[in-house]
Write a protein that holds these residues in place. Structure first.
Motif, PDB file in Angstrom:
ATOM      1  N   GLN A  22     -72.985 -61.956 -28.259  1.00 17.54           N
ATOM      2  CA  GLN A  22     -73.434 -60.942 -28.099  1.00 17.54           C
ATOM      3  C   GLN A  22     -72.075 -59.540 -28.196  1.00 17.54           C
ATOM      4  OE1 GLN A  22     -70.376 -63.578 -25.774  1.00 17.54           O
ATOM      5  NE2 GLN A  22     -72.334 -64.505 -24.753  1.00 17.54           N
ATOM      6  N   SER A  23     -72.705 -59.101 -27.393  1.00 18.70           N
ATOM      7  CA  SER A  23     -72.697 -57.002 -27.283  1.00 18.70           C
ATOM      8  C   SER A  23     -70.697 -57.501 -26.789  1.00 18.70           C
ATOM      9  CB  SER A  23     -73.179 -56.281 -26.697  1.00 18.70           C
ATOM     10  OG  SER A  23     -74.281 -56.524 -26.903  1.00 18.70           O
ATOM     11  N   THR A  24     -69.601 -56.513 -27.854  1.00 15.04           N
ATOM     12  CA  THR A  24     -68.438 -56.022 -26.853  1.00 15.04           C
ATOM     13  C   THR A  24     -67.968 -54.588 -26.811  1.00 15.04           C
ATOM     14  OG1 THR A  24     -67.412 -56.909 -28.977  1.00 15.04           O
ATOM     15  CG2 THR A  24     -67.869 -58.767 -27.286  1.00 15.04           C
ATOM     16  N   GLY A  25     -67.374 -54.294 -26.168  1.00 16.01           N
ATOM     17  CA  GLY A  25     -66.316 -52.693 -26.437  1.00 16.01           C
ATOM     18  C   GLY A  25     -65.272 -53.020 -26.192  1.00 16.01           C
ATOM     19  N   THR A  26     -64.483 -52.262 -25.742  1.00 17.88           N
ATOM     20  CA  THR A  26     -63.366 -51.607 -25.916  1.00 17.88           C
ATOM     21  C   THR A  26     -62.465 -51.630 -24.763  1.00 17.88           C
ATOM     22  OG1 THR A  26     -62.984 -50.887 -28.197  1.00 17.88           O
ATOM     23  CG2 THR A  26     -60.970 -49.814 -26.820  1.00 17.88           C
ATOM     24  N   LYS A  27     -61.606 -51.996 -23.956  1.00 19.98           N
ATOM     25  CA  LYS A  27     -61.461 -51.946 -22.228  1.00 19.98           C
ATOM     26  C   LYS A  27     -60.700 -50.690 -22.247  1.00 19.98           C
ATOM     27  CE  LYS A  27     -61.098 -57.152 -21.466  1.00 19.98           C
ATOM     28  NZ  LYS A  27     -60.664 -57.756 -20.760  1.00 19.98           N
ATOM     29  N   SER A  28     -60.462 -49.857 -21.380  1.00 21.42           N
ATOM     30  CA  SER A  28     -60.082 -48.802 -21.039  1.00 21.42           C
ATOM     31  C   SER A  28     -59.880 -48.708 -19.639  1.00 21.42           C
ATOM     32  CB  SER A  28     -60.391 -48.130 -21.499  1.00 21.42           C
ATOM     33  OG  SER A  28     -61.320 -47.484 -21.207  1.00 21.42           O
ATOM     34  N   ALA A  29     -58.407 -47.904 -19.440  1.00 17.86           N
ATOM     35  CA  ALA A  29     -58.681 -47.612 -17.858  1.00 17.86           C
ATOM     36  C   ALA A  29     -61.031 -47.304 -16.974  1.00 17.86           C
ATOM     37  CB  ALA A  29     -58.364 -46.128 -17.330  1.00 17.86           C
ATOM     38  N   GLU A  30     -61.019 -46.327 -17.344  1.00 21.10           N
ATOM     39  CA  GLU A  30     -62.887 -45.994 -17.534  1.00 21.10           C
ATOM     40  C   GLU A  30     -63.988 -47.556 -17.313  1.00 21.10           C
ATOM     41  OE1 GLU A  30     -64.189 -43.504 -16.414  1.00 21.10           O
ATOM     42  OE2 GLU A  30     -61.940 -44.034 -15.686  1.00 21.10           O
ATOM     43  N   ASP A  69     -69.783 -53.039 -24.300  1.00 19.25           N
ATOM     44  CA  ASP A  69     -70.488 -51.686 -25.112  1.00 19.25           C
ATOM     45  C   ASP A  69     -71.358 -50.541 -24.383  1.00 19.25           C
ATOM     46  OD1 ASP A  69     -72.090 -50.949 -26.887  1.00 19.25           O
ATOM     47  OD2 ASP A  69     -72.560 -52.658 -28.278  1.00 19.25           O
ATOM     48  N   PRO A  70     -71.063 -50.087 -24.042  1.00 19.60           N
ATOM     49  CA  PRO A  70     -71.642 -48.595 -23.578  1.00 19.60           C
ATOM     50  C   PRO A  70     -73.108 -48.391 -23.985  1.00 19.60           C
ATOM     51  CG  PRO A  70     -70.119 -47.634 -25.030  1.00 19.60           C
ATOM     52  CD  PRO A  70     -69.781 -49.361 -24.654  1.00 19.60           C
ATOM     53  N   LYS A  71     -73.266 -48.989 -25.153  1.00 25.18           N
ATOM     54  CA  LYS A  71     -74.632 -48.886 -24.955  1.00 25.18           C
ATOM     55  C   LYS A  71     -75.664 -49.627 -25.746  1.00 25.18           C
ATOM     56  CE  LYS A  71     -74.287 -45.072 -28.293  1.00 25.18           C
ATOM     57  NZ  LYS A  71     -73.906 -43.994 -29.859  1.00 25.18           N
ATOM     58  N   ALA A  72     -74.757 -51.258 -25.485  1.00 26.96           N
ATOM     59  CA  ALA A  72     -75.068 -52.530 -25.096  1.00 26.96           C
ATOM     60  C   ALA A  72     -76.643 -52.179 -23.624  1.00 26.96           C
ATOM     61  CB  ALA A  72     -74.704 -53.871 -25.493  1.00 26.96           C
ATOM     62  N   GLY A  73     -77.988 -52.816 -24.042  1.00 28.54           N
ATOM     63  CA  GLY A  73     -78.582 -53.090 -22.617  1.00 28.54           C
ATOM     64  C   GLY A  73     -78.240 -54.286 -22.018  1.00 28.54           C
ATOM     65  N   VAL A  74     -78.401 -54.176 -20.734  1.00 28.18           N
ATOM     66  CA  VAL A  74     -78.485 -55.706 -19.969  1.00 28.18           C
ATOM     67  C   VAL A  74     -79.571 -55.778 -19.418  1.00 28.18           C
ATOM     68  CG1 VAL A  74     -76.861 -56.439 -17.779  1.00 28.18           C
ATOM     69  CG2 VAL A  74     -75.974 -54.752 -18.954  1.00 28.18           C
ATOM     70  N   GLU A  75     -79.430 -57.634 -18.906  1.00 26.77           N
ATOM     71  CA  GLU A  75     -80.891 -58.040 -19.008  1.00 26.77           C
ATOM     72  C   GLU A  75     -80.684 -58.352 -17.158  1.00 26.77           C
ATOM     73  OE1 GLU A  75     -84.380 -60.655 -19.510  1.00 26.77           O
ATOM     74  OE2 GLU A  75     -83.047 -60.815 -21.166  1.00 26.77           O
ATOM     75  N   ILE A  76     -81.353 -58.262 -15.889  1.00 28.25           N
ATOM     76  CA  ILE A  76     -80.328 -59.273 -14.620  1.00 28.25           C
ATOM     77  C   ILE A  76     -82.304 -59.348 -14.591  1.00 28.25           C
ATOM     78  CG2 ILE A  76     -79.044 -57.111 -14.353  1.00 28.25           C
ATOM     79  CD1 ILE A  76     -81.014 -56.046 -12.166  1.00 28.25           C
ATOM     80  N   PHE A  93     -63.122 -60.369 -11.025  1.00 33.01           N
ATOM     81  CA  PHE A  93     -62.633 -59.771  -9.835  1.00 33.01           C
ATOM     82  C   PHE A  93     -61.325 -58.888  -9.983  1.00 33.01           C
ATOM     83  CE2 PHE A  93     -65.991 -63.081  -8.738  1.00 33.01           C
ATOM     84  CZ  PHE A  93     -66.155 -62.297  -6.854  1.00 33.01           C
ATOM     85  N   ALA A  94     -60.492 -59.020 -11.061  1.00 32.57           N
ATOM     86  CA  ALA A  94     -59.616 -58.410 -11.234  1.00 32.57           C
ATOM     87  C   ALA A  94     -59.219 -56.722 -11.654  1.00 32.57           C
ATOM     88  CB  ALA A  94     -58.361 -59.340 -11.669  1.00 32.57           C
ATOM     89  N   ALA A  95     -60.807 -56.364 -12.558  1.00 36.18           N
ATOM     90  CA  ALA A  95     -60.847 -54.834 -12.259  1.00 36.18           C
ATOM     91  C   ALA A  95     -60.875 -53.960 -11.340  1.00 36.18           C
ATOM     92  CB  ALA A  95     -61.843 -54.928 -13.117  1.00 36.18           C
ATOM     93  N   PRO A  96     -60.417 -53.040 -11.239  1.00 35.84           N
ATOM     94  CA  PRO A  96     -60.780 -51.895 -10.702  1.00 35.84           C
ATOM     95  C   PRO A  96     -61.703 -51.387  -9.874  1.00 35.84           C
ATOM     96  CG  PRO A  96     -59.218 -51.069 -12.255  1.00 35.84           C
ATOM     97  CD  PRO A  96     -60.100 -52.258 -12.950  1.00 35.84           C
ATOM     98  N   SER A  97     -61.977 -51.589  -8.504  1.00 29.97           N
ATOM     99  CA  SER A  97     -63.121 -50.843  -7.718  1.00 29.97           C
ATOM    100  C   SER A  97     -63.917 -50.209  -8.317  1.00 29.97           C
ATOM    101  CB  SER A  97     -62.446 -50.804  -6.370  1.00 29.97           C
ATOM    102  OG  SER A  97     -63.927 -50.088  -5.833  1.00 29.97           O
ATOM    103  N   PRO A  99     -72.952 -60.783 -21.465  1.00 29.27           N
ATOM    104  CA  PRO A  99     -72.323 -61.099 -20.291  1.00 29.27           C
ATOM    105  C   PRO A  99     -71.306 -60.233 -19.509  1.00 29.27           C
ATOM    106  CG  PRO A  99     -71.181 -62.642 -22.075  1.00 29.27           C
ATOM    107  CD  PRO A  99     -72.813 -62.013 -22.560  1.00 29.27           C
ATOM    108  N   GLN A 100     -70.457 -59.630 -20.188  1.00 30.41           N
ATOM    109  CA  GLN A 100     -69.446 -59.053 -19.771  1.00 30.41           C
ATOM    110  C   GLN A 100     -70.773 -57.051 -19.205  1.00 30.41           C
ATOM    111  OE1 GLN A 100     -66.761 -60.038 -20.342  1.00 30.41           O
ATOM    112  NE2 GLN A 100     -65.689 -58.801 -19.483  1.00 30.41           N
ATOM    113  N   GLY A 101     -71.747 -56.925 -19.558  1.00 34.11           N
ATOM    114  CA  GLY A 101     -72.541 -55.929 -18.738  1.00 34.11           C
ATOM    115  C   GLY A 101     -72.787 -57.308 -17.588  1.00 34.11           C
ATOM    116  N   GLY A 102     -73.008 -57.843 -17.514  1.00 34.54           N
ATOM    117  CA  GLY A 102     -73.776 -58.987 -16.732  1.00 34.54           C
ATOM    118  C   GLY A 102     -72.744 -58.404 -15.037  1.00 34.54           C
TER     119      GLY A 102
END
Length: 479
Positions: free
Chosen positions: A48-56, A62-69, A149-153, A366-369
């Motif tokens: 699974q793809s993961t990245g670093t949490k930040s305000a943004e 992972d900003p470069k990982a694809g997301v399948e929907i 749901f706890a993340a910023p809008s 899943p985080q991308g989802g």
């Protein structure tokens, strides 16, 4: 003012399903979980793809990982995903390729992938072929959405995602106190009619059952079928109408008892009275040939002013967009009070969030989802959804200040008149498939084959208790 005019070209809406209820608590499972949902062996789990949490990047994607929907293609269409949500997501995450697909057969397409441990990252679980979401949760296949749901809008400064939603939206997709689903489309249910026809005839929308039957007599005399629904594939519309009336007679507790498989729930006084009242409508005012018709066929008859009242949800206007003539203007009324002692007022209505969206726990991203769902829950995306589908969302105030379609305006008015008397309805249809199937068949028999209320109640009571005693069925309770 921005006029909402876009009409999504869609085939049909086979079913609006809701996820779990407010305060839903899963009881200890009795017997084995449904074999159709795999738990996902360790050797099947994808990297699974993961990245670093930040305000943004609050979800740490992972900003470069694809997301399948994958999106269900029904009455809401899929343009909201391809034309609104995905461009919005990619504006923020340009290197995260979104792989999109759509289907009318969610279970057939997605369930094998879940069992194989290779699911899409975000799934719209809807339609008549939807998956058993309770079983998916119990098997650990749905990601916990607490961090979402706890993340910023996405676009409302100073608020979390949860803060921007209508009351109860998070709880409605919760199991054992944890949110696993996002129920996006907010639907108003009631009696739909052609306002232009009613205005031309001087017909007043009824609030009492006596007024309802008197109006049905006038409509019948005018050569129009007063009330109808499609027995071939939309009898659950009638189940909802009947149980909405029962809730108005005896409060939503009558429906909670049904959901909880309480002995005697289906033979209780509110259900009996509602079944008797609607059985009379079936005996006197329905077109019996509707038993063999599909929903779009009956809805077309209404568009042609051959049918007056049609029980449905607020997706109806969009579903019929291409067949609605200029002489037809959708409006919706609350179901009339059945008795003079109904515990809820005539203005009380059933309205609830539907359309299950969830992130797959065993997906590649899943985080991308979840991040894709966060984009959907922005005000910008919610307004785009409403423009394309003529359906509200759970994003509070997203359509404020907009000129909306006649049917949706009518639904909004109905919500305003109902005030605090808006109730969610029942959940057994998504919890217990056998009971749902039986309710549809029983409703058809009640409305098209004699109107025997006692027979309806006894039949459903027997079906309910058979489910209650079946140790192979995972049970849920509702408070």
């Amino acid at each position: 003012m921005t006029e909402i005019f876009a009409k999504a070209e869609v085939d049909r809406r086979t079913l609006l399903r809701r996820a779990a209820a407010v305060g839903l608590m899963a009881t200890p499972a009795v017997g084995m979980l449904s074999a159709c949902v795999g738990g996902g062996d360790d050797d099947k789990t994808q990297q699974q793809s993961t990245g670093t949490k930040s305000a943004e990047n609050p979800l740490g994607i992972d900003p470069k990982a694809g997301v399948e929907i994958i999106i269900f293609n029904g009455g809401l269409g899929t343009a909201y995903s391809t034309d609104v949500d995905t461009p919005l997501f990619n504006k923020k995450w340009p290197d995260a390729k979104v792989t999109f697909s759509q289907t009318e057969q969610i279970s057939t397409v997605v369930q094998p992938r879940i069992n194989a441990g290779t699911p899409p990252d975000m799934i719209n679980n809807s339609g008549s072929n939807l998956m058993d979401f309770g079983a998916i949760v119990k098997a650990g296949q749905a990601a916990d959405l607490t961090d979402l749901f706890a993340a910023p809008s996405w676009d409302v400064s100073g608020k979390t995602v949860a803060d921007t939603l209508v009351p109860g939206a998070v709880e409605q997709g919760s199991y054992d106190g944890k949110p696993f689903a996002m129920n996006y489309s907010f639907t108003v249910f009631g009696l739909w009619y052609n306002k232009k026809l009613f205005d031309s005839k001087g017909w007043t929308v009824p609030t009492t059952w006596a007024d309802f039957t008197a109006l049905c007599d006038k409509i019948h005399a005018a050569g129009i079928t007063p009330f109808g629904f499609a027995g071939a594939n939309a009898s659950y519309y009638m189940v909802r109408a009947l149980l909405t009336s029962a809730a108005k007679i005896g409060t939503e507790q009558a429906l909670k008892d049904i959901d909880n498989l309480k002995p005697g729930a289906w033979t209780a006084d509110p259900i009996k009275k509602a079944a008797a009242a609607w059985g009379e409508i079936g005996n006197k005012y329905i077109n019996k040939t509707f038993l063999g018709l599909k929903h779009t066929e009956v809805q077309l008859q209404q568009n042609q002013d051959k049918l007056a009242f049609y029980p449905c949800g607020s997706w109806l206007e969009n579903e019929q967009a291409k067949d609605t003539p200029p002489t037809f203007e959708y409006a919706v009324a609350a179901y009339p009070s059945v008795t003079t002692s109904d515990q809820l007022p005539a203005t009380a209505i059933n309205a609830a969030a539907g359309e299950i969206y969830f992130a797959a726990a065993k997906g590649k991203n899943p985080q991308g989802g979840k991040e894709y769902i966060r984009a959907m829950l922005s005000k910008e995306a919610a307004l785009g959804f409403t423009k394309l589908t003529k359906s509200l969302t759970v994003v509070s105030g997203a359509a404020d200040g907009q000129t909306i379609s006649p049917g949706l305006t009518s639904a909004n008015d109905l919500l305003g008149k109902a005030g605090k008397d808006v109730f969610m309805g029942y959940l057994f249809d998504t919890w217990y498939k056998k009971l749902d199937d039986e309710s549809r068949a029983a409703a058809n028999d009640l409305m098209f084959k004699g109107g025997d209320a006692d027979k309806f109640c006894q039949r459903m009571e027997a079906a309910s208790q058979a489910v209650a005693k079946d140790s192979s069925v995972t049970k849920f309770t509702r408070s």
